[in-house]
Design a protein around this motif. Sequence first.
Motif, PDB file in Angstrom:
ATOM      1  N   THR A 126       0.839  -1.193   0.000  1.00  0.00           N
ATOM      2  CA  THR A 126       0.000   0.000   0.000  1.00  0.00           C
ATOM      3  C   THR A 126       0.874   1.242   0.000  1.00  0.00           C
ATOM      4  O   THR A 126       1.805   1.357   0.784  1.00  0.00           O
ATOM      5  N   GLN A 133      -4.379   6.813  -0.600  1.00  0.00           N
ATOM      6  CA  GLN A 133      -3.826   5.468  -0.406  1.00  0.00           C
ATOM      7  C   GLN A 133      -4.034   4.665  -1.678  1.00  0.00           C
ATOM      8  O   GLN A 133      -5.144   4.633  -2.212  1.00  0.00           O
ATOM      9  N   ASP A 135      -3.801   0.851  -3.098  1.00  0.00           N
ATOM     10  CA  ASP A 135      -3.639  -0.576  -2.833  1.00  0.00           C
ATOM     11  C   ASP A 135      -3.179  -1.204  -4.148  1.00  0.00           C
ATOM     12  O   ASP A 135      -3.979  -1.405  -5.066  1.00  0.00           O
ATOM     13  N   ARG A 139      -5.516  -3.002  -6.629  1.00  0.00           N
ATOM     14  CA  ARG A 139      -5.672  -1.919  -7.597  1.00  0.00           C
ATOM     15  C   ARG A 139      -6.847  -1.023  -7.241  1.00  0.00           C
ATOM     16  O   ARG A 139      -7.736  -0.776  -8.048  1.00  0.00           O
ATOM     17  N   ARG A 140      -6.846  -0.532  -5.969  1.00  0.00           N
ATOM     18  CA  ARG A 140      -7.911   0.367  -5.546  1.00  0.00           C
ATOM     19  C   ARG A 140      -7.291   1.628  -4.966  1.00  0.00           C
ATOM     20  O   ARG A 140      -6.173   1.613  -4.463  1.00  0.00           O
ATOM     21  N   VAL A 141      -8.058   2.701  -5.069  1.00  0.00           N
ATOM     22  CA  VAL A 141      -7.592   3.994  -4.566  1.00  0.00           C
ATOM     23  C   VAL A 141      -8.519   4.439  -3.442  1.00  0.00           C
ATOM     24  O   VAL A 141      -9.740   4.329  -3.563  1.00  0.00           O
ATOM     25  N   TYR A 142      -7.929   4.897  -2.338  1.00  0.00           N
ATOM     26  CA  TYR A 142      -8.711   5.406  -1.215  1.00  0.00           C
ATOM     27  C   TYR A 142      -8.296   6.832  -0.912  1.00  0.00           C
ATOM     28  O   TYR A 142      -7.123   7.185  -1.032  1.00  0.00           O
ATOM     29  N   GLU A 146     -11.776   6.347   2.219  1.00  0.00           N
ATOM     30  CA  GLU A 146     -12.955   6.063   1.401  1.00  0.00           C
ATOM     31  C   GLU A 146     -12.534   5.550   0.021  1.00  0.00           C
ATOM     32  O   GLU A 146     -11.710   6.179  -0.652  1.00  0.00           O
ATOM     33  N   PRO A 147     -13.115   4.426  -0.430  1.00  0.00           N
ATOM     34  CA  PRO A 147     -12.766   3.933  -1.765  1.00  0.00           C
ATOM     35  C   PRO A 147     -13.199   4.923  -2.849  1.00  0.00           C
ATOM     36  O   PRO A 147     -14.271   5.513  -2.764  1.00  0.00           O
ATOM     37  N   GLN A 148     -12.343   5.110  -3.855  1.00  0.00           N
ATOM     38  CA  GLN A 148     -12.620   6.066  -4.926  1.00  0.00           C
ATOM     39  C   GLN A 148     -12.799   5.333  -6.243  1.00  0.00           C
ATOM     40  O   GLN A 148     -12.253   4.261  -6.452  1.00  0.00           O
ATOM     41  N   ASP A 149     -13.568   5.976  -7.107  1.00  0.00           N
ATOM     42  CA  ASP A 149     -13.823   5.417  -8.423  1.00  0.00           C
ATOM     43  C   ASP A 149     -12.748   5.918  -9.388  1.00  0.00           C
ATOM     44  O   ASP A 149     -12.676   7.106  -9.663  1.00  0.00           O
ATOM     45  N   TRP A 155      -5.955   5.125 -13.209  1.00  0.00           N
ATOM     46  CA  TRP A 155      -5.111   4.315 -12.327  1.00  0.00           C
ATOM     47  C   TRP A 155      -3.673   4.259 -12.865  1.00  0.00           C
ATOM     48  O   TRP A 155      -2.706   4.432 -12.133  1.00  0.00           O
TER      49      TRP A 155
END
Length: 229
Positions: A126, A133, A135, A139-142, A146-149, A155
């Motif tokens: 991370t 943040q 991940d 492959r996620r963005v916070y 809070e998770p972001q779209d 990305w």
Amino acid sequence: MRLLLVEDDNLLASGLAAALRQSGYAVDWASRGDQADRWLSSEDYDLVLLDLGLPGLDGAEVLCRLRNRKTPTPVLVLSARETIDERVRTLDLGADDYLVKPVELAELEARIRVLLRRGRADTGPTIELGALQLDTVGRRVYMNGEPQDFSSREWQVLNILVSRVGRIVSKDQMLQSLFGWEEGVTLNAIEKAISRLRAKLETGGVNIRTVRGLGYMLEKPGKPDVRDD
Ligand code: CA
């Protein structure tokens, strides 16, 4: 992230390239050792996946030449040669890791992530930048937890900026990193992705600066100093 896959088995190479592109990497494929040697002399790669038994120039020789040029690009050898001697010899020549074929895609991708994050100061999966943040496994963005779209292009662009945080990334470097990942990536598409990213990141106080005539720079939150490595 731009990878060079050096593999003379067409079926294996096209399968690997498709899977890695699916995971968001830009992949160039060289089927000959001499071709790989030429590309490695002129292009910038974040990582090399290298077969040993190759036409034109043996994989070990490609590796030797790369290291003789003092290029630090991580090299992961994928080979059917499974003796300890062969593995030791290849690692001693300057390979960073060695996987015996057939390779499991999940393991290959995990090892790629390990090698790619070795160059960074924070070595976990991370990445944290102020309120942001990433991940890199999921492959996620916070933002503030809070998770972001984020679209896959956003990305990709964010990853390139984050991997060179505090340094300028030229539009050309960005195009190079994205080349192969998607057909027809244009400067205009990158500019659009940057402006969407800016809007998404500014709520978390993360800034993408435009350096006129040079490119973009993701500023280190709360740290105005510029890294010079
Ligand atoms: Ca081969």
